[in-house]
Design an enzyme around this catalytic site. Structure first.
Site, PDB file in Angstrom:
ATOM      1  N   LYS A  76       0.853  -1.243  -0.076  1.00  0.00           N
ATOM      2  CA  LYS A  76       0.011  -0.088   0.043  1.00  0.00           C
ATOM      3  C   LYS A  76       0.725   1.330   0.138  1.00  0.00           C
ATOM      4  O   LYS A  76       0.700   2.093  -0.708  1.00  0.00           O
ATOM      5  CB  LYS A  76      -1.050  -0.002   1.258  1.00  0.00           C
ATOM      6  CG  LYS A  76      -2.066   0.880   1.015  1.00  0.00           C
ATOM      7  CD  LYS A  76      -3.063   0.613   2.489  1.00  0.00           C
ATOM      8  CE  LYS A  76      -3.696  -0.524   2.545  1.00  0.00           C
ATOM      9  NZ  LYS A  76      -4.429  -0.747   3.860  1.00  0.00           N
ATOM     10  N   ARG A 115      -3.386   3.100   8.453  1.00  0.00           N
ATOM     11  CA  ARG A 115      -3.640   2.050   7.816  1.00  0.00           C
ATOM     12  C   ARG A 115      -2.535   0.892   7.524  1.00  0.00           C
ATOM     13  O   ARG A 115      -1.103   1.606   7.408  1.00  0.00           O
ATOM     14  CB  ARG A 115      -3.858   2.296   6.177  1.00  0.00           C
ATOM     15  CG  ARG A 115      -4.632   3.640   6.064  1.00  0.00           C
ATOM     16  CD  ARG A 115      -4.692   4.229   4.645  1.00  0.00           C
ATOM     17  NE  ARG A 115      -5.345   3.207   3.813  1.00  0.00           N
ATOM     18  CZ  ARG A 115      -5.348   3.593   2.428  1.00  0.00           C
ATOM     19  NH1 ARG A 115      -4.800   4.532   2.023  1.00  0.00           N
ATOM     20  NH2 ARG A 115      -6.110   2.700   1.692  1.00  0.00           N
ATOM     21  N   GLY A 145      -8.529  -7.131   4.134  1.00  0.00           N
ATOM     22  CA  GLY A 145      -9.016  -7.429   5.217  1.00  0.00           C
ATOM     23  C   GLY A 145      -8.411  -7.886   6.482  1.00  0.00           C
ATOM     24  O   GLY A 145      -8.920  -7.901   7.428  1.00  0.00           O
ATOM     25  N   MET A 179      -5.574  -6.990   7.965  1.00  0.00           N
ATOM     26  CA  MET A 179      -4.857  -6.069   9.055  1.00  0.00           C
ATOM     27  C   MET A 179      -6.074  -5.068   9.052  1.00  0.00           C
ATOM     28  O   MET A 179      -6.844  -4.995   8.295  1.00  0.00           O
ATOM     29  CB  MET A 179      -3.605  -5.673   8.398  1.00  0.00           C
ATOM     30  CG  MET A 179      -2.675  -6.577   7.844  1.00  0.00           C
ATOM     31  SD  MET A 179      -2.156  -7.710   8.919  1.00  0.00           S
ATOM     32  CE  MET A 179      -1.129  -6.514   9.813  1.00  0.00           C
ATOM     33  N   ARG A 222      -3.468  -1.326  -6.382  1.00  0.00           N
ATOM     34  CA  ARG A 222      -2.576  -2.583  -6.479  1.00  0.00           C
ATOM     35  C   ARG A 222      -3.148  -3.524  -7.294  1.00  0.00           C
ATOM     36  O   ARG A 222      -4.032  -3.261  -8.104  1.00  0.00           O
ATOM     37  CB  ARG A 222      -2.958  -3.144  -4.967  1.00  0.00           C
ATOM     38  CG  ARG A 222      -4.258  -3.648  -4.755  1.00  0.00           C
ATOM     39  CD  ARG A 222      -4.446  -4.223  -3.446  1.00  0.00           C
ATOM     40  NE  ARG A 222      -5.880  -4.400  -3.268  1.00  0.00           N
ATOM     41  CZ  ARG A 222      -6.464  -4.536  -2.104  1.00  0.00           C
ATOM     42  NH1 ARG A 222      -5.927  -4.448  -0.883  1.00  0.00           N
ATOM     43  NH2 ARG A 222      -7.743  -4.788  -1.947  1.00  0.00           N
ATOM     44  N   HIS A 253     -15.601  -8.883   0.982  1.00  0.00           N
ATOM     45  CA  HIS A 253     -14.599  -9.572   1.132  1.00  0.00           C
ATOM     46  C   HIS A 253     -14.607 -10.911   0.716  1.00  0.00           C
ATOM     47  O   HIS A 253     -13.647 -11.556   0.345  1.00  0.00           O
ATOM     48  CB  HIS A 253     -14.405  -9.606   2.931  1.00  0.00           C
ATOM     49  CG  HIS A 253     -13.634 -10.512   3.746  1.00  0.00           C
ATOM     50  ND1 HIS A 253     -13.934 -11.718   4.013  1.00  0.00           N
ATOM     51  CD2 HIS A 253     -12.452 -10.329   3.820  1.00  0.00           C
ATOM     52  CE1 HIS A 253     -12.787 -12.422   4.623  1.00  0.00           C
ATOM     53  NE2 HIS A 253     -11.865 -11.567   4.341  1.00  0.00           N
ATOM     54  N   SER A 259      13.353 -43.651 -16.929  1.00  0.00           N
ATOM     55  CA  SER A 259      12.134 -42.962 -16.367  1.00  0.00           C
ATOM     56  C   SER A 259      12.240 -42.934 -15.013  1.00  0.00           C
ATOM     57  O   SER A 259      12.078 -43.718 -14.430  1.00  0.00           O
ATOM     58  CB  SER A 259      10.817 -43.423 -16.822  1.00  0.00           C
ATOM     59  OG  SER A 259       9.906 -42.709 -16.196  1.00  0.00           O
ATOM     60  N   CYS A 291       7.980 -40.143 -14.120  1.00  0.00           N
ATOM     61  CA  CYS A 291       6.688 -40.729 -14.356  1.00  0.00           C
ATOM     62  C   CYS A 291       5.964 -40.674 -12.763  1.00  0.00           C
ATOM     63  O   CYS A 291       5.101 -41.345 -12.800  1.00  0.00           O
ATOM     64  CB  CYS A 291       6.631 -42.053 -15.027  1.00  0.00           C
ATOM     65  SG  CYS A 291       7.496 -43.174 -14.211  1.00  0.00           S
ATOM     66  N   TYR A 321      11.472 -35.087 -20.644  1.00  0.00           N
ATOM     67  CA  TYR A 321       9.979 -35.091 -20.644  1.00  0.00           C
ATOM     68  C   TYR A 321       9.652 -35.127 -19.109  1.00  0.00           C
ATOM     69  O   TYR A 321      10.340 -35.778 -18.289  1.00  0.00           O
ATOM     70  CB  TYR A 321       9.015 -35.963 -21.466  1.00  0.00           C
ATOM     71  CG  TYR A 321       9.278 -37.286 -21.257  1.00  0.00           C
ATOM     72  CD1 TYR A 321       8.442 -38.076 -20.430  1.00  0.00           C
ATOM     73  CD2 TYR A 321      10.107 -38.323 -21.818  1.00  0.00           C
ATOM     74  CE1 TYR A 321       8.323 -39.184 -19.895  1.00  0.00           C
ATOM     75  CE2 TYR A 321      10.408 -39.564 -21.603  1.00  0.00           C
ATOM     76  CZ  TYR A 321       9.511 -40.065 -20.438  1.00  0.00           C
ATOM     77  OH  TYR A 321       9.607 -41.416 -20.307  1.00  0.00           O
TER      78      TYR A 321
END
Ligand code: ADP
Ligand code: MG
Ligand code: MG
Length: 910
Positions: free
Chosen positions: A30, A100, A109, A111, A367, A485, A795, A862, A882
């Site tokens: 903030k 704030r 919400g 804090m 924000r 909220h 694998s 895998c 992969y």
């Protein structure tokens, strides 16, 4: 002069700020963004930010502030006073401020914020004289009394209350009673006299309840407020939110002290919350809510159902109420320009707060806005297409879990047409959900813990409900708007959510809902369509997700595929799963388990006959019965994966898994098979193992009963050859499980190759097949230089490899692993995210040694980890070819692979 003292306070105001957006760690989100807006010449009320460092020091030093703080706060306050032309606490010309909180990442919400600080019996008369608006002054004062007693005197002081018994509820109750007595509808009907009396009443209730006077002193209020913000960082709600969101405790919160602007001075004033794009759909439109003659929290708290900011944002329910665009066209235009500017500057959707005081616009916050998965994808793609960001940024910005949301279910439209609609509300979080009605967050958590699906139904949610919201399938609230909220939190988690559902009347004491003449009780099933905002009675059918019809998703995945180098395969044992996975973008099968095929009702009998026969002859005969069925399975899978590689694992589990274990079951089976019960019983006993995970399984079966693997190799190769003749391109990769010694693999490979050669000769066709091994034992990793001479591919079976490296039984870990993760002994559950330090080290050894002897050794994974984004990143880093995961995780793995590649590119650039 000593050394310059450390800077704990950052000033902002009049177009100049000490901080900027990049300083979030120090100033909190903030504070940093307020500084940035100030520097962008956007109108922001002046003030200052106390750094997060002070929060950390405060907790380190037994809740004492660094000694320089007071002086720095005083100096900054003087600067604010100079700009505003009023003085904090001055009886003749008082300045009011808000206190704030603001952590690094937004915790909606979580804090606490206190507005209107500086109102005392000395300053109130002046305020009334100066504004000529006694109603406004007392309205502001009653808000201060409410917020301060709740946040500072109760919560920060650590006073715990029963649900509905807190000081805030007591005061709200007193206010409601007054409204009822007077026959008023809305807070705005309260007169000056009403409010004045109410404030006196509030002070008495505060004194009676909390045994302390509300401080009638501006300095006490200010420092009380600052202390409360720091206290709230360790409050129950903040701690629980941090746990869920994995926010470290030592980040701390900053405190912002800011001169007040008032949205509640009359109908030329207002307050609102808006988003630069629609956070529920991602559509590129300015979207928000506002309330005339209201202050800060009113919109978010859902006390009155807010108005849409513009005509475009109106819905069926809000079409009759005026938008800001209509009520204050000039201000709307200015606001529209500022939000455009902010989005362009931050290159992302912004969530903004604004207040209009007597026709003048002030920005209070910006924000990066929370959004659900589908909206995030649409925004990122549209921003990249309009060149606001690059395609790479678009891919980097989406969290893999947000892709997952698109893969979530929705309510079946056919079922919906026939269903009994209970109520309508605002569609705050899309998707469908079914669950049993519960009324408190604690119940939601408790019911979910015992395995029930629940929907949390509340009038409105508050930060105290977060744990229950998390546990619930979906959230339904009677009050609140799209920025309430509940909506905000649900959207962040991608949870189905409906808010402002005013049709429902909740009776908490009876635990029931009245809705359009019906009664719903706790435990009753309801279904929610969060995309449309509809609630239905009972349990409707949910449809699986359908990402293929989402053009933004498809575009984004196209970009991801262009970026990534790691391939993604799937774990699938049936043609159905194979086809599904292919639709999700799988580039082959990384693990086809053959034992699942053995369990089919038509074959388990033959399998059991094979197990029970004591002679090779008998076993071979039984296997002969299984052969055509296995071949049929493989034909189906090869066809579905036409042109793509298919890794088939030879039989892995110990044989006793195919026999029942209780006497009753054995008896029944004896009857079915026509063998004496005693024989079955003794066979069962002879197969018993003390530690089956480390017992007679995997290639150990193949070595001792080569006929089993012979049959499987034959089934695979016959299926492959038959299709090859029909010009279907098949690429079988035959995989041997649980190899720990090169000789095991060597013996089995010889068997497989001789069968494969014979079948190809018989069919007069060549198939491009390979033989490799799973790597799931530490010994295999450290002798990889030997094993690689025989194996065509590896694998990594990281489920078993984790068990064997860690000496940890997955099936028994439930008793302690969750504790480990919750208490920070382990950062992640190693069965979900690869333990890169331990298990990963073994993988690296296997790769290094293996590729030394065979440069183009093909490498994959895998285990379950193949669908976990963090593990996918690790697989990319160590150079696997992969990953393989379940069909529904394939898109997430593709996406995670692209992000891993981008991360690597950014690192190299640095
Ligand atoms: P949160 O983090 O919960 O959003 P905020 O600090 O943003 O808390 O404040 C809560 C509400 O109070 C917001 O609507 C905000 O716009 C409003 N508010 C905060 N400071 C001021 C101020 N100085 N003047 C007017 N309104 C304010
Ligand atoms: Mg707050
Ligand atoms: Mg805010």
């Amino acid at each position: 002069m000593g050394q310059k003292s450390k800077k704990y306070v950052y000033f902002f105001g009049s177009g100049k700020a000490d901080g900027r957006a990049e300083m979030k760690n120090l100033l909190g989100g903030k504070g940093a963004n307020i500084a940035e807006m100030t520097n962008l010449a956007i109108p922001v009320p002046p003030g200052f930010t106390i750094t997060t460092e002070v929060c950390t020091l405060y907790y380190k030093n037994k809740k004492r502030y660094p000694k320089e703080l007071k002086k720095q706060v005083d100096t900054a306050m003087k600067k604010v006073e100079k700009i505003i032309g009023r003085k904090f606490g001055d009886p003749d010309n008082p300045l009011l401020v808000s206190v704030r909180s603001g952590a690094r990442s937004s915790m909606p919400g979580m804090m606490e914020t206190v507005l209107n600080i500086g109102m005392t019996t000395r300053t109130i008369p002046t305020l009334i004289r100066k504004t000529g608006n006694a109603r406004f002054v007392y309205d502001a004062y009653r808000r201060l009394l409410m917020m301060y007693s709740d946040v500072v005197m109760e919560k920060a002081a650590g006073i715990e209350t029963q649900e509905g018994e807190g000081i805030r509820q007591k005061l709200e109750h007193a206010m409601d009673r007054l409204k009822v007595d007077r026959g008023y509808q809305s807070d705005t009907d309260l007169t000056v006299e009403d409010l004045k009396k109410l404030c006196d009443k509030f002070k008495v209730i505060i004194k009676d309840t909390l045994k302390k006077e509300f401080p009638d002193d501006h300095e006490k209020q200010l420092w009380g407020g600052i202390g409360a913000v720091f206290q709230s960082w360790m409050g129950k709600r903040a701690v629980s939110y941090r746990k869920i969101e994995k926010i470290p405790e030592d980040w701390g919160t900053a405190v912002n002290v800011q001169s007040m602007v008032f949205g509640n001075t009359g109908y030329n004033s207002a307050t609102g919350v808006a988003f630069t794009r629609n956070p529920a759909t991602g559509e590129d439109m300015f979207y928000g809510e506002w309330l005339p003659n209201a202050q800060g929290e009113d919109v978010v708290a859902g006390i009155r159902t807010p108005n849409p900011v513009n005509k475009k944002g109106k819905t069926e329910d809000t079409k009759h109420i005026p938008s800001l665009e209509e009520s204050m066209p000039k201000i709307y235009k200015q606001l529209y320009g500022i939000q455009k500017n902010l989005e362009r500057h931050y290159k992302d959707m912004q969530d903004i707060e604004f207040t209009i005081e007597d026709g003048r616009l002030w920005m209070l916050q910006t924000r990066v806005g929370k959004r659900n998965g589908p909206a995030a994808i649409r925004m990122a793609v549209e921003m990249a297409k309009s060149k606001l960001i690059t395609k790479e940024m678009a891919v980097q910005r989406i969290k893999p879990e947000q892709i997952d949301e698109l893969l979530h279910p929705s309510v079946d439209p056919d079922a919906e047409k026939k269903a009994v609609e209970l109520a309508k509300g605002l569609p705050a979080g899309p998707g469908g959900a079914i669950g049993k009605v519960v009324f408190t967050a604690d119940d939601a958590e408790a019911w979910a813990k015992r395995g029930e699906q629940v929907i949390l139904v509340r009038n409105e949610t508050s930060p105290e409900d977060v744990h229950g919201m998390h546990a619930a399938e979906a959230i339904l609230t009677a009050k609140g708007g799209m920025t309430s909220h509940a909506a905000l939190v649900a959207r962040g988690w991608g949870k189905c959510c409906i808010v402002g559902c005013s049709d429902i009347k909740i009776d908490i004491s009876k635990k029931e809902i009245q809705v359009n003449g019906r009664i719903l009780k706790e435990g009753n099933w309801i279904t929610m369509n969060g995309t449309k905002g509809r609630v239905y009675e009972g349990k409707l059918k949910l449809l699986p997700a359908d990402p293929e019809h989402n053009k933004w998703y498809k575009e984004l995945m196209k970009w991801a595929d262009q970026i990534r180098t790691l391939k993604v395969r799937t774990n699938a044992d049936t043609p159905h799963d194979s086809t599904l996975a292919r639709k999700f973008g799988a580039e082959g099968i990384g693990l086809c388990r053959t034992e699942h095929m053995f369990f089919g009702p038509d074959r388990i009998k033959a399998v059991r006959e094979m197990i029970l026969s004591d002679t090779l002859e008998g076993r071979k005969n039984a296997l002969l019965n299984i052969l055509p069925m296995q071949k049929g399975d493989f034909i189906g899978i090869f066809k579905a994966m036409h042109g793509l590689p298919v890794t088939i694992r030879l039989l892995d589990p110990p044989l006793h898994e195919f026999l029942p274990h209780t006497d009753d079951e054995l008896n029944e089976l004896a009857g079915e098979m026509g063998v004496p019960f005693e024989k079955l019983k003794s066979k069962n006993e002879s197969l018993h193992e003390f530690n089956p995970m480390l017992g007679h399984r995997g290639c150990r079966l193949g070595v001792t009963f080569p006929e089993i693997y012979e049959m499987q190799a034959q089934a695979i190769m016959e299926a492959a050859c038959e299709l090859a003749k029909k010009k279907v391109k098949v690429i079988p990769e035959i995989m041997v499980p649980l190899v720990g010694h090169v000789k095991e693999l060597e013996a089995i490979k010889n068997v497989v190759v001789s069968i494969a050669e014979r079948v190809q000769r018989d069919y007069k066709v060549r198939v491009n097949y390979t033989v490799g091994t799973m790597i799931e034992l530490p010994r295999a990793c450290v002798t990889s230089d030997e094993i690689a001479t025989i194996a065509d591919f590896y694998s990594f079976g990281t489920n078993d490899l984790t068990q064997t490296v860690y000496g940890l039984s997955r099936d028994d870990s439930g008793r302690f692993l969750p504790y480990y993760v919750e208490n920070g002994i382990l950062k992640d559950d190693p069965f979900i995210t690869i333990d890169t330090k331990g298990v990963g080290a073994f993988m690296k050894i296997a790769i290094e040694q293996g590729r030394k002897v065979k440069k183009n050794l093909k490498l994959g994974i895998c285990g379950e980890h193949g669908g976990d984004p963090k593990s996918v990143e690790f697989c990319h880093k160590i150079g696997l070819d992969y990953v393989s995961c379940s069909p529904f995780r394939v898109p997430i793995a593709r996406f995670a692979a692209a992000q891993a590649k981008l991360k690597e590119k950014t690192k190299k650039r640095k």
